[in-house]
Scaffold this motif. Sequence first.
Motif, short mmCIF file in Angstrom:
data_model
loop_
_atom_site.label_atom_id
_atom_site.label_comp_id
_atom_site.label_asym_id
_atom_site.label_seq_id
_atom_site.Cartn_x
_atom_site.Cartn_y
_atom_site.Cartn_z
N LEU A 47 0.82 -1.21 0.00
CA LEU A 47 0.00 0.00 0.00
C LEU A 47 0.85 1.26 0.00
O LEU A 47 0.52 2.24 -0.67
CB LEU A 47 -0.93 -0.01 1.22
CG LEU A 47 -2.03 -1.07 1.21
CD1 LEU A 47 -2.92 -0.93 2.43
CD2 LEU A 47 -2.88 -0.96 -0.07
N ILE A 48 1.97 1.24 0.74
CA ILE A 48 2.85 2.42 0.76
C ILE A 48 3.44 2.67 -0.62
O ILE A 48 3.50 3.81 -1.10
CB ILE A 48 3.94 2.25 1.82
CG1 ILE A 48 3.33 2.31 3.22
CG2 ILE A 48 5.02 3.31 1.68
CD1 ILE A 48 4.27 1.92 4.34
N CYS A 49 3.88 1.60 -1.29
CA CYS A 49 4.44 1.75 -2.64
C CYS A 49 3.40 2.24 -3.63
O CYS A 49 3.65 3.17 -4.42
CB CYS A 49 5.02 0.41 -3.12
SG CYS A 49 6.52 -0.10 -2.27
N LYS A 50 2.22 1.64 -3.59
CA LYS A 50 1.16 2.07 -4.51
C LYS A 50 0.70 3.49 -4.21
O LYS A 50 0.39 4.26 -5.14
CB LYS A 50 -0.02 1.10 -4.43
CG LYS A 50 0.29 -0.28 -5.01
CD LYS A 50 -0.98 -1.10 -5.18
CE LYS A 50 -0.69 -2.42 -5.92
NZ LYS A 50 -1.91 -3.15 -6.26
N VAL B 25 0.60 9.22 -5.67
CA VAL B 25 0.88 10.63 -5.33
C VAL B 25 1.74 11.29 -6.40
O VAL B 25 1.48 12.42 -6.82
CB VAL B 25 1.57 10.72 -3.95
CG1 VAL B 25 2.11 12.13 -3.71
CG2 VAL B 25 0.59 10.35 -2.85
N ILE B 26 2.77 10.58 -6.86
CA ILE B 26 3.64 11.13 -7.91
C ILE B 26 2.86 11.37 -9.19
O ILE B 26 2.98 12.42 -9.85
CB ILE B 26 4.83 10.18 -8.16
CG1 ILE B 26 5.76 10.17 -6.96
CG2 ILE B 26 5.59 10.59 -9.42
CD1 ILE B 26 6.85 9.13 -7.03
N LYS B 27 2.01 10.40 -9.57
CA LYS B 27 1.19 10.57 -10.77
C LYS B 27 0.25 11.77 -10.63
O LYS B 27 0.07 12.56 -11.57
CB LYS B 27 0.36 9.31 -11.02
CG LYS B 27 1.15 8.14 -11.58
CD LYS B 27 0.23 6.97 -11.85
CE LYS B 27 1.00 5.80 -12.48
NZ LYS B 27 0.09 4.64 -12.73
N HIS B 28 -0.34 11.89 -9.42
CA HIS B 28 -1.31 12.97 -9.21
C HIS B 28 -0.63 14.34 -9.23
O HIS B 28 -1.18 15.30 -9.80
CB HIS B 28 -2.00 12.76 -7.87
CG HIS B 28 -3.04 13.80 -7.56
ND1 HIS B 28 -4.26 13.86 -8.19
CD2 HIS B 28 -3.02 14.85 -6.69
CE1 HIS B 28 -4.96 14.88 -7.73
NE2 HIS B 28 -4.22 15.50 -6.81
N SER C 169 -1.04 13.85 -13.69
CA SER C 169 -2.49 13.97 -13.85
C SER C 169 -3.10 14.63 -12.62
O SER C 169 -3.76 13.97 -11.80
CB SER C 169 -3.12 12.60 -14.09
OG SER C 169 -2.52 11.93 -15.17
N PRO C 170 -2.85 15.92 -12.43
CA PRO C 170 -3.33 16.60 -11.20
C PRO C 170 -4.85 16.62 -11.05
O PRO C 170 -5.35 16.78 -9.94
CB PRO C 170 -2.77 18.02 -11.34
CG PRO C 170 -2.50 18.19 -12.80
CD PRO C 170 -2.12 16.84 -13.31
N MET C 171 -5.59 16.45 -12.13
CA MET C 171 -7.05 16.50 -12.07
C MET C 171 -7.66 15.10 -11.91
O MET C 171 -8.87 14.98 -11.72
CB MET C 171 -7.61 17.16 -13.33
CG MET C 171 -7.10 18.57 -13.57
SD MET C 171 -7.50 19.67 -12.19
CE MET C 171 -9.29 19.72 -12.33
N SER C 172 -6.83 14.07 -11.98
CA SER C 172 -7.38 12.72 -11.94
C SER C 172 -7.48 12.20 -10.51
O SER C 172 -6.82 12.70 -9.59
CB SER C 172 -6.50 11.77 -12.76
OG SER C 172 -5.22 11.64 -12.15
#
Length: 484
Positions: A358-361, A366-369, A373-376
């Motif tokens: 869960l920590i890795c995912k 968080v990095i993706k967001h 993809s800040p709006m996703s």
Amino acid sequence: MNYKTIANVLGKLLIVTGSFVVFPLICSLYYKEDDLYALAITGLITIGLGYPLWRYFRNYQDLNIKDGFFIAFFGWILISAVSSLPFMIHGSIPSFTDAFFEMMSGYTTTGATILTDIEVVPHGLLFWRSQSHLLGGMGFLTLTIIFLPHGMGGVRIFRAESSPGQVITREKFIARNRDTMIWLWGIYIILNILETLLLCLGGMSIFDSLCHSFGTVSTSGYSPWNASIGHYNNAYFDWIIIIFMFLGGMTFMLFYHMAQGNWRIVRINTELRWYVGFMFFFCAMVSWILWKENTYGLMDSIRYATFQVTSILTTTGFTTADYEQWPQAAQMFLYVVCFIGACAGSTTSGIKIVHYILICKFGVAVIKHIFFSPMSVVSIRLNQRPVEPQIINIAVFYFIVNIFLILGGGCFMTLSDQMDYTTAMSSVIATLMNIGPGFGGVGPSQNYAFISDTGKWFLSWNMLVGRLEMFSALVIFYPSFWKK
């Protein structure tokens, strides 16, 4: 707090524990040694304390969640205390602090010992010592639940004793809690019997086979020999124990689904895949280092590395070699493995693999967001199901608090015992993660006898916190816990 109901459950717990003295008694009679009196007196005292509590308060059966936490915490302390009696009465461990440390280590499946010469202890006491693994591996409170009336609130005790990882994975067997405990213990006993038979087929004595099976499936680590499994220097024994350490580190829910023929749940289990991946990676790396540095030949490198990685990753603590004599790179990988604790819902302790998943995912999400993809809205999934934010918070918080407990505990041990920082940190890691042997002064060829009484009580506390996986052991210190 329903103190009368608590007394009822603790009384039943004492009766169950005292009744198990019969097996060490049989062992003592067979070997005709001088521990018979100490074991018999312990059984009488334990049952004598438990029976009046159960008899007088047996009609009180209303348990709430606070009662469950109270029983989970003080039950482990109470049983470790009374189980210390045979060692003190016999004189093998005259100090109550040392005897309590040894039994707390046994019941919490830590495997840390203060015995400098295990082989001089009579067989009956050694069996009592190893039997603590059998009872503590699945949780002796879960065994007590089997003997409680239906509807008494055993699920609250189970919740208090189970790990946060089981909250995350939401593992359930069947609706009736006592039936769940019977299934759990049935699977657990079958694994113990199967390993005992396989070890006996390889030429190990029935006594040694039972003791090592108790310490393997429960991922605990007590052996009747000073050199642990290394006493035999036998590849067959090593691989049998490797297999059952691995099985002990699996989620027991999966064994139930296998028995039901529900293989789809096994295939989609995320934690099992990561467990196998972690195991393969660390075994391969340590094997390669040992072979590259000419510590052993290729096959022996694989054998010794796989055994030690599996032993530490499943928090078992058996040893076949003094790994502190291995190359520094191999030791570094083993040190990292100390922070990993197999699967939730298994007999292992430590920071479970599901927390790392869960920590890795969560980190990737968080990095993706933030950057891509800040709006996703990125969904984190476990076993093909979305995970609630609250569950992720539990995983992150659990990891952070464990790190702080290790750092704070290491500082405490250096102050209380003036030990070097390697030994101090390792003693806390090895007890908090319920591993047993560590590095430095508590390495595989050492023990915990040299530590002061203050240090032993602190490390005993660490074992309990690690076995109850922190929350159940710490919640009782909240003032609001004692308020109505």
